[in-house]
Design a protein around this motif. Structure first.
Motif, PDB file in Angstrom:
ATOM      1  N   CYS A  75       0.870  -1.184   0.000  1.00 47.53           N
ATOM      2  CA  CYS A  75       0.000   0.000   0.000  1.00 47.53           C
ATOM      3  C   CYS A  75       0.901   1.225   0.000  1.00 47.53           C
ATOM      4  O   CYS A  75       1.911   1.257   0.708  1.00 47.53           O
ATOM      5  CB  CYS A  75      -0.872  -0.026   1.252  1.00 47.53           C
ATOM      6  SG  CYS A  75      -1.758   1.513   1.546  1.00 47.53           S
ATOM      7  N   SER A  96      -7.427   1.812   0.925  1.00 44.47           N
ATOM      8  CA  SER A  96      -7.157   2.482  -0.343  1.00 44.47           C
ATOM      9  C   SER A  96      -6.585   1.461  -1.321  1.00 44.47           C
ATOM     10  O   SER A  96      -6.293   0.325  -0.946  1.00 44.47           O
ATOM     11  CB  SER A  96      -6.207   3.652  -0.131  1.00 44.47           C
ATOM     12  OG  SER A  96      -5.024   3.197   0.449  1.00 44.47           O
ATOM     13  N   ARG A  97      -6.435   1.911  -2.565  1.00 46.18           N
ATOM     14  CA  ARG A  97      -5.976   0.975  -3.578  1.00 46.18           C
ATOM     15  C   ARG A  97      -4.576   0.436  -3.262  1.00 46.18           C
ATOM     16  O   ARG A  97      -3.705   1.188  -2.818  1.00 46.18           O
ATOM     17  CB  ARG A  97      -5.963   1.670  -4.943  1.00 46.18           C
ATOM     18  CG  ARG A  97      -7.380   1.780  -5.531  1.00 46.18           C
ATOM     19  CD  ARG A  97      -7.298   1.851  -7.016  1.00 46.18           C
ATOM     20  NE  ARG A  97      -6.521   3.013  -7.426  1.00 46.18           N
ATOM     21  CZ  ARG A  97      -6.540   3.500  -8.659  1.00 46.18           C
ATOM     22  NH1 ARG A  97      -7.296   2.928  -9.580  1.00 46.18           N
ATOM     23  NH2 ARG A  97      -5.817   4.541  -8.981  1.00 46.18           N
ATOM     24  N   ARG A 150      -4.548  -6.115  -8.344  1.00 46.55           N
ATOM     25  CA  ARG A 150      -5.303  -5.002  -7.773  1.00 46.55           C
ATOM     26  C   ARG A 150      -6.127  -5.447  -6.573  1.00 46.55           C
ATOM     27  O   ARG A 150      -6.900  -6.394  -6.645  1.00 46.55           O
ATOM     28  CB  ARG A 150      -6.267  -4.485  -8.813  1.00 46.55           C
ATOM     29  CG  ARG A 150      -5.610  -3.592  -9.835  1.00 46.55           C
ATOM     30  CD  ARG A 150      -6.705  -2.996 -10.525  1.00 46.55           C
ATOM     31  NE  ARG A 150      -6.401  -2.175 -11.633  1.00 46.55           N
ATOM     32  CZ  ARG A 150      -7.384  -1.670 -12.367  1.00 46.55           C
ATOM     33  NH1 ARG A 150      -8.642  -1.956 -12.074  1.00 46.55           N
ATOM     34  NH2 ARG A 150      -7.110  -0.906 -13.363  1.00 46.55           N
ATOM     35  N   LYS A 182      -7.392  -4.026  -2.265  1.00 47.91           N
ATOM     36  CA  LYS A 182      -7.495  -2.912  -1.319  1.00 47.91           C
ATOM     37  C   LYS A 182      -6.582  -3.182  -0.143  1.00 47.91           C
ATOM     38  O   LYS A 182      -6.400  -4.323   0.265  1.00 47.91           O
ATOM     39  CB  LYS A 182      -8.943  -2.796  -0.824  1.00 47.91           C
ATOM     40  CG  LYS A 182      -9.916  -2.351  -1.919  1.00 47.91           C
ATOM     41  CD  LYS A 182     -10.822  -1.239  -1.393  1.00 47.91           C
ATOM     42  CE  LYS A 182     -11.497  -0.487  -2.509  1.00 47.91           C
ATOM     43  NZ  LYS A 182     -12.736  -1.160  -2.971  1.00 47.91           N
TER      44      LYS A 182
END
Length: 806
Positions: free
Chosen positions: A440, A487-488, A479, A481
């Motif tokens: 992240c 957040s991505r 991809r 979270k």
RNA sequence: GCCGAGGUGGCGGAAUGGCUUACGCGGCGGUCUCAAAAACCGUUGAGGGCAACCUCGUGUGGGUUCGACUCCCACCCUCGGCACCA
């Protein structure tokens, strides 16, 4: 007529499965026995190595069952790994499909061999119900600070396009594809196995039933070496140069210092020296050399003077600092003190470059006084000379005193170095366990929470075979979270080394369908540790070391209450053809399948167990397999030789005696895995039966059938039925011999004269010495040997022999 | 170099300090059969002798012992592991 092995084998394989006779549950009131063979990689077909390994294990499993143990004997598949990806590329199939197909094949073949497995416990490591627990254990290790990511020089196989653990590099080559491994700077995941090095070493002492050579190999691999770190000082700047040595007793003979070419200090100390340019060129040259070539023995050591000097802290002598390719940055401190008089490598180097030598240990009985009398370094023990206050001590005493003194005055400290390095576990491959980590931008490296496991391996993936982790191209996988801030974020796309899978599978077998944890603590408490483990010597380091480590870690987590997983270890020998290991690349494989078709599984089992002791390599022989088949037919034929009314035949005490003797010997042999001699003893009993067909052979035949049951189970089961038994032979108790049958009344004694066999006599077993002496002296055969010479000594070994010394 | 395992008939291999070569394979001979296969029985370390029997023989050389494949010392060879490891 051959016996109908095909019908018999198929029938009993079906029945055993239907009656679930090899399925087990913990039964606290019964003694358990956990027998495990190393589970196979599902490459398609079973090979003779598998047949041998699993036949040995099956004998033990069935034998222990008949002895009344509650025997856990499971099987599964070590199903992740690179061959599946290679096959996928080649045949345009998905690695999963290829693997599952192989597993189906192998399962069928294993069943054809009639192995007594609890098939309800079958596992495959490539299924998420298994690999999720790899991820769980990984996260636990992460929690405990045993997992870390770092950029490091790692082993990279250009052919497999992935990293390798140190254990996977053999002679500088990839263990799998045998291509040369290169060094690469990469950010990779490591497991801190080194945190357990001391325990991994110490606990080797607990492994009393492991082969000595495996223990030695593990010790070598751990590579503990005790010595002293000595602080030399750089003359110009007083900067400290630490040096590691195990021969601190030779410190007064250190006449120069050598740094590894990659040593960070080198560039600093040559700056501005006239030698600077030359040294840089040398370093450059070395860095271009292949590591394998550089480390090869016998290659001349090359080196160059740096122009700088160091101070020996024990006598404040100024000594030159050199750079040489025989010093390695990875080991010790990357710098050594050179003692040419007492170290052969230093000696050769010093001779070559005209560096000074000084003798500081006088070998006992040696008259060598000056270095120029020496033809080689003197590395042995002796008395200290030229060593200040330590003169006159033996070098062993000096070692201890010098180490203590250095610590006291602060010029060194005792230190231990290990060869073992942390375990590099990330692989740039698809067919493995995804590493449960998320990256992240805000939170950095975030472990996947336990509740989100498993991180599933995506199905749709392109295996290109060129460069990088295939998972990194799967967008839907990458991809995600961030578990912390939502957040991505991106997933880690490397997978775990497959040795992780096999580092704890023996625990999973105890409760293979458990969903709360990797294993059910209670079930593991009953079954573990493995009482007998059987597998190839090629796993002596990697697999066995990792499994021992995992066990210790899980113990520290409080999930286990033992710290060694395998009590007994048997390493079976390889199967050779024409003196060479059977292998696909050599093209000398003998496929078990046609052998089973032609002779049956029992014959193959018998043959492979009889050909050599289990731990020795065995040579494949077509002739001997015919012999094994012949023997089983001979056993089968005994059914027809038992007369209908056996009571009309006479009882045969000799045969009964032989029967009990055989029970005793076979039991003893099976217990110690002397399977080849166990078989030979059964053969002897069969021969004896054939010699006594005019007497009642029923009991002896029954004994042969029982003793043979672990080895040729189908045949034995069928004969058992035909002998009138309703229950499976494997529910029968193993026979016990009765000692009274083994007592002889008349024995043959050997008579020697001066240690040479000259005669044999038959005497009652309880004969007294005086009577025996009379009989011996009356023996006609001895007359010409004794003649008139006096008998100096009469040596009697009770029940065995007499030796006359004349 | 260090550590570990090993070296026994034509072959695979047996042998708590006490008959070297169990068991099997291969070879040779016999029984059965018209014949063969299968099966069953016998035989099979080398050399010498008509024979009873003798001599030699467990990698090499020593030693301990009444007696050594086995125990001790030195060496040779084969296989495996580690290794410019400080």
């Amino acid at each position: 007529m051959n016996y109908p092995f095909k019908k018999i084998e198929e029938k009993w394989q079906r029945k055993w499965l239907r009656k679930k006779i090899f399925q087990v549950k913990p039964q606290p009131q019964r003694k358990k026995y956990y027998l495990l063979e190393m589970f196979p990689y599902p490459s398609g077909k079973i090979h003779m190595g598998h047949v041998r390994n699993y036949s040995i294990g099956d004998v033990a499993a069935r034998f222990k069952m008949m002895q009344g143990y509650n025997v856990l004997h499971p099987i599964g598949f070590d199903a992740f790994g690179q061959p599946a990806e290679n096959a996928a590329l080649k045949n345009k199939v998905h690695p999963q499909a290829w693997t599952m197909n192989c597993i189906d094949w192998m399962r069928r073949e294993l069943k054809q061999m009639g192995f007594a497995y609890d098939w309800e416990r079958e596992i495959s490591t490539c299924l998420q119900e298994y690999y999720r627990w790899n991820q769980w254990i990984f996260l636990k290790m992460y929690e405990k600070g045993l997992v870390y990511k770092k950029e490091a020089v790692v082993n990279w196989c250009p052919d497999c396009e992935t990293t390798l653990a140190n254990e996977e590099v053999i002679d500088g080559k990839c263990w799998r594809c045998k291509n040369e491994v290169v060094q690469k700077d990469l950010e990779q995941w490591f497991i801190k196995i080194t945190a357990y090095k001391q325990r991994l070493l110490e606990d080797l002492d607990k492994l009393k039933y492991w082969p000595e050579r495996v223990i030695t190999m593990q010790k070598n691999w751990l590579g503990k070496s005790e010595g002293v770190q000595i602080y030399f000082k750089l003359k110009q700047t007083q900067e400290i140069i630490p040096v590691f040595t195990t021969r601190q007793d030779t410190i007064f003979g250190a006449t120069y210092l050598v740094l590894a070419p990659e040593h960070p200090l080198v560039k600093k100390i040559i700056k501005g020296n006239p030698q600077e340019k030359e040294v840089l060129e040398f370093i450059d040259k070395v860095s271009k050399e292949s590591k394998i070539l550089r480390l090869a023995c016998g290659v001349k050591k090359e080196g160059i003077f740096t122009g700088s000097y160091a101070i020996n802290p024990v006598n404040n002598e100024q000594i030159p600092i050199w750079v040489a390719d025989y010093v390695l940055l990875e080991y010790g401190t990357g710098a050594i003190m050179a003692v040419p008089a007492h170290d052969q490598r230093d000696f050769l180097f010093a001779q070559e470059h005209n560096l000074p030598m000084r003798i500081v240990i006088q070998a006992p009985g040696s008259r060598i006084q000056t270095p120029n009398q020496m033809t080689e370094a003197c590395e042995g023990p002796g008395i200290q000379v030229n060593s200040g206050q330590f003169d006159g001590l033996t070098n062993e005493q000096a070692k201890i005193k010098i180490a203590a003194w250095m610590e006291e005055v602060g010029i060194g400290k005792s230190q231990v170095y290990w060869r073992l390095r942390d375990w590099l576990i990330s692989r740039q491959r698809y067919w493995g366990t995804p590493i449960p980590i998320v990256y992240c931008d805000r939170c950095g490296i975030v472990p996947v929470p336990e509740d989100d496991l498993p991180v599933k391996l995506p199905q749709k993936v392109k295996i290109s075979g060129c460069g990088g982790s295939p998972l990194s191209y799967v967008d839907s996988f990458v991809r995600t979270k961030c578990p912390k801030c939502h957040s991505r974020a991106r997933r880690e796309t490397d997978t775990m080394a497959t040795f992780i899978d096999s580092s704890w599978y023996f625990l999973r077998f105890c409760s293979p369908r458990f969903t709360q944890y990797p294993f059910d603590k209670q079930e593991v408490a009953y079954w573990m540790p493995v009482d007998q483990y059987i597998g190839g010597i090629e796993h002596a380091i990697m697999h066995l070391l990792y499994s021992r480590f995992f066990t210790k870690f899980l113990r520290d987590l409080g999930l286990l209450d033992f710290d060694e997983p395998f009590i007994r270890l048997l390493t079976q020998g390889m199967v050779l053809k024409d003196g060479e290991v059977m292998s696909k690349s050599r093209g000398n494989i003998v496929d078990p399948d046609p052998i089973i078709k032609k002779y049956g599984a029992d014959t193959l089992r018998l043959y492979i167990l009889f050909a050599a002791p289990p731990e020795v390599e065995m040579e494949w022989s077509q002739q001997n397999i015919e012999g094994a088949f012949r023997f089983l037919n001979r056993v089968w034929r005994m059914l027809t030789l038992i007369p209908k009314k056996s009571k009309s035949k006479t009882f045969n005490p000799g045969l009964e005696k032989r029967m009990h003797k055989t029970i005793k010997e076979v039991t003893r042999d099976l217990e110690s895995f002397k399977l080849n001699t166990a078989i030979s003893r059964i053969m002897e009993l069969v021969n004896e039966i054939y010699q006594n067909l005019n007497t009642d052979i029923t009991a002896a035949v029954k004994t042969v059938v029982i003793l043979l049951a672990p080895i040729a189970p189908h045949l034995a089961e069928e004969m058992w039925l035909r002998l009138g038994h309703k229950e499976s032979i494997f529910k029968t108790n193993w026979p016990k011999y009765e000692a009274r049958f083994l007592e002889e009344e008349v024995i043959t004694m050997v008579i020697q004269i001066n240690g040479k066999l000259r005669s044999k006599i038959e005497v009652p077993v309880d004969i007294n010495e005086d009577r025996l002496k009379e009989i011996v002296l009356a023996d006609k055969k001895l007359k010409p040997w004794i003649q008139e010479r006096p008998i100096k000594n009469f040596i009697l070994v009770p029940k065995k022999l007499v030796n006359l010394v004349i």
